[in-house]
Design an enzyme around this catalytic site. Structure first.
Site, PDB file in Angstrom:
ATOM      1  N   GLU A 168      50.783  51.694  47.606  1.00 50.26           N
ATOM      2  CA  GLU A 168      49.382  51.112  48.251  1.00 50.26           C
ATOM      3  C   GLU A 168      49.078  51.389  49.449  1.00 50.26           C
ATOM      4  O   GLU A 168      48.411  51.039  50.141  1.00 50.26           O
ATOM      5  CB  GLU A 168      49.180  50.035  48.722  1.00 50.26           C
ATOM      6  CG  GLU A 168      49.231  48.412  47.464  1.00 50.26           C
ATOM      7  CD  GLU A 168      48.849  47.377  47.678  1.00 50.26           C
ATOM      8  OE1 GLU A 168      49.433  46.844  48.627  1.00 50.26           O
ATOM      9  OE2 GLU A 168      48.879  46.469  46.314  1.00 50.26           O
ATOM     10  N   GLU A 368      52.243  44.829  40.063  1.00 51.51           N
ATOM     11  CA  GLU A 368      51.523  43.918  40.996  1.00 51.51           C
ATOM     12  C   GLU A 368      50.772  43.410  40.523  1.00 51.51           C
ATOM     13  O   GLU A 368      49.790  44.223  39.646  1.00 51.51           O
ATOM     14  CB  GLU A 368      51.422  43.809  42.577  1.00 51.51           C
ATOM     15  CG  GLU A 368      52.164  44.526  43.361  1.00 51.51           C
ATOM     16  CD  GLU A 368      52.353  44.865  45.063  1.00 51.51           C
ATOM     17  OE1 GLU A 368      50.826  43.811  45.408  1.00 51.51           O
ATOM     18  OE2 GLU A 368      52.706  45.164  45.220  1.00 51.51           O
TER      19      GLU A 368
END
Length: 466
Positions: A168, A368
């Site tokens: 991320e 995720e």
């Protein structure tokens, strides 16, 4: 309707700093997450467990892997702690106890037929490197990261088939910059986007190192991707959504899949006088490497409208939401079901996967996807998390549709395999399928209802999700 492939990688995810604890044991150095001020929001509440203890996975890893095996995990996506390998990031040789810990953990996964999917960096830079400038210090941190990545590739080359470079990066860059700008009215765009470029150089160089070390291992980037809708069909809103998709999502993949920065991003830098130093040879480096897959983290979609003028400019209300002047403004989507902490949009999950496929045509894995909630341990030591099952079911129902759309989806690793410390709420907000009781000596584990439900899902290869 196409079936889910039999070799589909069902599993779950964690990160080192949120689960391991043992922050100063066996030679581990101090990371930026071991301080009170985290990368996101301070954990200033004394009743909340911090990252120094986390879920104490460092001392419970065999038990935790046994639980994953009981669920039937085919894969486990986790990160390696940078300061557990190089305590300050500047050492010439790695910490042998750190290396041994991950060898033992990976061996146990393989023993249980669980594919290790390893993230090289997940928000836990050694504090020494951070004080030397972090990702803004190209001459120091980029070679330190490449050395660290190369060490992992060489150590685990016969055991790890899937690598992720940085988790991320888009959130790390975008939200820290935007929050600073909106709260302090200080424009740090040049600094943040220089860090973005430097981190991209580090990832590209690491990819080149892996190609030298292994002919079979695969590597990809791991951004948080969420499809952005326009608030209305008004052309200005549609343009705003396209701007948001480019800056939030595609800019963080284009450089690795296409070898170039999108022109809209370059124009954004120019319009805001962000002077990003791109050295001779940088763009040639990006064109010389390729990624094998895209890992993406998805929780919900985002909706935007045309930007307001600066005097009416407001901060986005959700942690994944943000605004950029002259580009887009976060808007509420009244058509989405609301959970305690976010919106739920399983169709947006399908749309995100479809958009990634259309733009890049690369294999995709979800690393995720999950629901946070304040779980309650009952008097009879049960956790009835029907709300989590509902969220996961709605998204897993989309997987056959995503595959039928032609998307080369090869795995689904939910967040999270077991409870871990949230970046924002400590243990007040939980994601795991296994409850970790941090108030009980030994941090005892309890299986939630979602544990048994996901076990059934995996055993049926996604057919039985009721």
């Amino acid at each position: 309707m196409k079936n889910i492939p039999k070799d589909f990688l069902w599993g779950g995810s964690t990160s080192a700093y949120q689960i391991e604890g043992a922050w100063n044991e066996d030679g581990k150095g101090v990371s930026i997450q071991d301080l009170e001020e985290t990368m996101f929001i301070s954990l200033k509440h004394p009743d909340k467990t911090d990252f120094k203890i986390a879920s104490d996975h460092y001392h419970h890893w065999k038990e935790d892997i046994a639980s994953m095996a009981e669920m039937g995990f085919k894969s486990y996506r986790f990160s390696i702690s940078w300061p557990r390998i190089y305590p300050t990031g500047l050492e010439e040789t790695p910490n042998p106890k750190g290396i041994k810990f991950y060898h033992d953990l990976i061996d146990e996964l393989i023993k249980n037929n669980i594919e290790p999917i390893v993230t090289v960096y997940h928000f836990d830079m050694p504090i020494k490197l951070s004080k030397l400038g972090g990702w803004n210090s190209r001459d120091v941190v980029v070679p330190a990261y490449v050395k660290y990545a190369k060490t992992l590739f060489e150590e685990f080359k016969t055991k790890v088939n899937y690598w992720q470079t940085i988790n991320e990066l888009n959130l790390n860059i975008l939200f820290e910059h935007v929050l600073n700008k909106l709260e302090n009215r200080v424009d740090e765009g040049t600094s943040k986007y220089q860090a973005f470029h430097n981190a991209n150089i580090a990832q590209a160089l690491a990819i080149k190192e892996l190609r030298k070390i292994s002919n079979t291992a695969k590597i990809g980037v791991a951004p948080n991707i969420t499809y952005v809708y326009p608030k209305t069909c008004k052309p200005e809103d549609v343009l705003a959504a396209d701007n948001a998709n480019l800056l939030r999502n595609w800019a963080h993949i284009d450089i690795f899949a296409k070898g170039e920065y999108n022109q809209v991003l370059l124009n954004y830098w120019k319009d805001n006088n962000y002077e990003i130093e791109i050295l001779p040879g940088d763009m040639e480096l990006f064109k010389s490497i390729n990624i094998d897959f895209i890992a993406f983290n998805y929780y919900s979609s985002t909706t935007v409208s045309a930007p307001t003028k600066d005097s009416e400019f407001k901060k986005g209300v959700l942690k994944w939401a943000f605004n950029i002047e002259n580009m887009f403004q976060i808007s509420n989507n009244e058509f989405l079901e609301k959970t305690e902490y976010a919106n739920m949009d399983p169709i947006g999950f399908r749309m995100t996967a479809r958009a990634l496929h259309s733009r890049y045509n690369l294999p995709i894995i979800i690393t995720e996807n999950g629901l946070s909630a304040k779980d309650i341990l009952t008097d009879d030591l049960k956790i009835h998390d029907e709300y989590r099952i509902k969220y996961l079911r709605a998204h897993i129902e989309q997987i056959p549709l995503i595959i039928n759309d032609g998307v080369k989806l090869f795995g689904y690793n939910l967040w999270s395999a077991i409870d871990l410390v949230s970046s924002h709420e400590g243990f007040d907000k939980r994601y795991g399928l296994i409850y970790v009781n941090h108030k009980e000596k030994g941090l005892k584990r309890y299986k939630k209802d979602s544990f048994y439900w996901y076990k059934k899902v995996i055993a049926s290869n996604g057919d039985d999700i009721k």
